[in-house]
Design an enzyme around this catalytic site. Sequence first.
Site, PDB file in Angstrom:
ATOM      1  N   ARG A 109      94.387  26.209  68.950  1.00 36.74           N
ATOM      2  CA  ARG A 109      95.712  26.495  69.504  1.00 36.74           C
ATOM      3  C   ARG A 109      95.652  27.305  70.783  1.00 36.74           C
ATOM      4  O   ARG A 109      96.695  27.612  71.364  1.00 36.74           O
ATOM      5  CB  ARG A 109      96.460  27.307  68.455  1.00 36.74           C
ATOM      6  CG  ARG A 109      97.800  26.758  68.085  1.00 36.74           C
ATOM      7  CD  ARG A 109      98.331  27.658  67.010  1.00 36.74           C
ATOM      8  NE  ARG A 109      99.681  27.378  66.702  1.00 36.74           N
ATOM      9  CZ  ARG A 109     100.080  26.662  65.671  1.00 36.74           C
ATOM     10  NH1 ARG A 109      99.213  26.102  64.869  1.00 36.74           N
ATOM     11  NH2 ARG A 109     101.356  26.517  65.441  1.00 36.74           N
ATOM     12  N   ARG A 189     110.913  26.999  55.470  1.00 38.79           N
ATOM     13  CA  ARG A 189     109.884  27.952  55.893  1.00 38.79           C
ATOM     14  C   ARG A 189     110.521  29.152  56.582  1.00 38.79           C
ATOM     15  O   ARG A 189     111.487  28.999  57.319  1.00 38.79           O
ATOM     16  CB  ARG A 189     108.922  27.250  56.857  1.00 38.79           C
ATOM     17  CG  ARG A 189     107.581  26.949  56.222  1.00 38.79           C
ATOM     18  CD  ARG A 189     106.744  26.049  57.042  1.00 38.79           C
ATOM     19  NE  ARG A 189     106.488  26.545  58.389  1.00 38.79           N
ATOM     20  CZ  ARG A 189     105.658  25.939  59.244  1.00 38.79           C
ATOM     21  NH1 ARG A 189     105.034  24.849  58.872  1.00 38.79           N
ATOM     22  NH2 ARG A 189     105.461  26.425  60.437  1.00 38.79           N
TER      23      ARG A 189
HETATM   24  P1  AP5 Z   1     101.864  25.951  61.720  1.00 40.77           P
HETATM   25  O1  AP5 Z   1     102.099  25.935  60.261  1.00 40.77           O
HETATM   26  O2  AP5 Z   1     100.667  25.288  62.271  1.00 40.77           O
HETATM   27  O3  AP5 Z   1     103.184  25.457  62.422  1.00 40.77           O
HETATM   28  P2  AP5 Z   1     103.445  24.687  63.792  1.00 40.77           P
HETATM   29  O4  AP5 Z   1     102.324  24.376  64.677  1.00 40.77           O
HETATM   30  O5  AP5 Z   1     104.554  25.458  64.373  1.00 40.77           O
HETATM   31  O6  AP5 Z   1     103.757  23.269  63.348  1.00 40.77           O
HETATM   32  P3  AP5 Z   1     104.761  22.891  62.265  1.00 40.77           P
HETATM   33  O7  AP5 Z   1     104.128  22.986  60.909  1.00 40.77           O
HETATM   34  O8  AP5 Z   1     106.057  23.642  62.464  1.00 40.77           O
HETATM   35  O9  AP5 Z   1     105.103  21.394  62.676  1.00 40.77           O
HETATM   36  P4  AP5 Z   1     104.313  20.061  62.449  1.00 40.77           P
HETATM   37  O10 AP5 Z   1     103.877  19.532  63.771  1.00 40.77           O
HETATM   38  O11 AP5 Z   1     103.292  20.173  61.373  1.00 40.77           O
HETATM   39  O12 AP5 Z   1     105.533  19.145  61.976  1.00 40.77           O
HETATM   40  P5  AP5 Z   1     105.869  18.556  60.526  1.00 40.77           P
HETATM   41  O13 AP5 Z   1     104.946  17.446  60.169  1.00 40.77           O
HETATM   42  O14 AP5 Z   1     106.075  19.639  59.532  1.00 40.77           O
HETATM   43  O15 AP5 Z   1     101.779  27.486  62.244  1.00 40.77           O
HETATM   44  C1  AP5 Z   1     102.691  28.468  61.798  1.00 40.77           C
HETATM   45  C2  AP5 Z   1     102.296  29.808  62.388  1.00 40.77           C
HETATM   46  O16 AP5 Z   1     100.976  30.191  61.943  1.00 40.77           O
HETATM   47  C3  AP5 Z   1     102.215  29.878  63.926  1.00 40.77           C
HETATM   48  O17 AP5 Z   1     103.459  30.124  64.512  1.00 40.77           O
HETATM   49  C4  AP5 Z   1     101.201  31.029  64.126  1.00 40.77           C
HETATM   50  O18 AP5 Z   1     101.825  32.283  63.974  1.00 40.77           O
HETATM   51  C5  AP5 Z   1     100.231  30.848  62.973  1.00 40.77           C
HETATM   52  N1  AP5 Z   1      99.060  30.012  63.314  1.00 40.77           N
HETATM   53  C6  AP5 Z   1      98.740  28.808  62.760  1.00 40.77           C
HETATM   54  N2  AP5 Z   1      97.614  28.341  63.288  1.00 40.77           N
HETATM   55  C7  AP5 Z   1      97.193  29.244  64.206  1.00 40.77           C
HETATM   56  C8  AP5 Z   1      96.085  29.300  65.098  1.00 40.77           C
HETATM   57  N3  AP5 Z   1      95.181  28.312  65.145  1.00 40.77           N
HETATM   58  N4  AP5 Z   1      95.982  30.373  65.913  1.00 40.77           N
HETATM   59  C9  AP5 Z   1      96.873  31.384  65.874  1.00 40.77           C
HETATM   60  N5  AP5 Z   1      97.951  31.383  65.057  1.00 40.77           N
HETATM   61  C10 AP5 Z   1      98.114  30.325  64.223  1.00 40.77           C
HETATM   62  O19 AP5 Z   1     107.283  17.875  60.872  1.00 40.77           O
HETATM   63  C11 AP5 Z   1     108.400  18.658  61.239  1.00 40.77           C
HETATM   64  C12 AP5 Z   1     109.692  18.010  60.680  1.00 40.77           C
HETATM   65  O20 AP5 Z   1     109.910  16.772  61.354  1.00 40.77           O
HETATM   66  C13 AP5 Z   1     109.637  17.682  59.184  1.00 40.77           C
HETATM   67  O21 AP5 Z   1     110.892  17.941  58.637  1.00 40.77           O
HETATM   68  C14 AP5 Z   1     109.312  16.183  59.144  1.00 40.77           C
HETATM   69  O22 AP5 Z   1     109.877  15.582  58.006  1.00 40.77           O
HETATM   70  C15 AP5 Z   1     109.955  15.678  60.431  1.00 40.77           C
HETATM   71  N6  AP5 Z   1     109.229  14.598  61.077  1.00 40.77           N
HETATM   72  C16 AP5 Z   1     107.877  14.540  61.316  1.00 40.77           C
HETATM   73  N7  AP5 Z   1     107.574  13.420  61.978  1.00 40.77           N
HETATM   74  C17 AP5 Z   1     108.756  12.748  62.181  1.00 40.77           C
HETATM   75  C18 AP5 Z   1     109.110  11.522  62.828  1.00 40.77           C
HETATM   76  N8  AP5 Z   1     108.192  10.747  63.407  1.00 40.77           N
HETATM   77  N9  AP5 Z   1     110.422  11.172  62.848  1.00 40.77           N
HETATM   78  C19 AP5 Z   1     111.354  11.958  62.253  1.00 40.77           C
HETATM   79  N10 AP5 Z   1     111.099  13.111  61.622  1.00 40.77           N
HETATM   80  C20 AP5 Z   1     109.802  13.505  61.599  1.00 40.77           C
END
Ligand code: AP5
Length: 252
Positions: A109, A189
Amino acid sequence: MKLESGGLGASSMADGSSRGIGPIILLGSPGAGKGTQAKRIAERYGIPQISTGDLLRDNVQRHTPLGLQAKDVMARGELVPDELIYDMVAQRLRQVDCDPGFVLDGFPRTPAQAGWLDAFLENEFFDNRDRPGRCTPIVIRIDVDYNQLLHRLTGRRTCLANGHIYNVYLQPPRVPDTCDLDGSRLVTRDDDRDEVIRERLTAYEVQTKPVAEYYERQGRLVSVNGDLPVDEVTELIRLVIEGHRAARADSF
Ligand code: AP5
């Protein structure tokens, strides 16, 4: 590199063995669908999904020393400091289920994390010539329109038992607040609140976007259109992965 452009030849970080799928790295902003797609890749290829967000949330829930340090940072939507992440990731990647390959969701990241990962793979993962996943990582970025991201994050619900992902607007469960797959309760979340979402998107713009540039400079980045419906994004990603596998096989 765009999927349509073809020419998915992998660079020569490792020997390109086709016996395992190797590391797959999913990049993309919060809400891009990394978790949704990582679960599908993991299931299809029989490899573990490694989400640093899930690992951190597990540590927070168990009140481990790492969890205590990460909790407030995550609640603010900021990135957890790199040094806290490295041990956690190294421990996970050393587990034997990662040997044929793994899909990383949420890591690296920062450019520093990307450099650390390259060094870790070179020094620890690729050192064993018999390891089936000894292949150059496949790096895929899922691109999604900004307004769509907000909709996805505010509507997201996750099942308590296994982390299955839904969206009340876009992918609703059959029974409200209940996981279709395991019947467990769906929850929102903590960091999917408006003010935290904006911080997370800013952190992505400033700290994580350069990670894609890191891989692009090395000719290792493929982007897919993440605005499409889930199944279509899955198919695009499958084509990228299969393209890499075919290119590896050709190189022997
Ligand atoms: P993390 O849990 O990694 O969250 P994020 O990167 O913010 O990503 P998300 O989980 O929010 O989204 P996603 O891309 O996985 O989407 P999803 O599939 O759920 O990190 C959380 C926190 O941890 C960070 O803020 C940081 O503090 C810390 N952290 C983590 N890793 C770190 C690192 N390496 N270094 C430092 N800090 C770190 O989908 C989202 C929604 O959209 C769902 O509701 C889904 O149903 C919908 N959806 C998905 N695809 C589609 C589509 N094609 N069409 C319609 N709806 C869709």
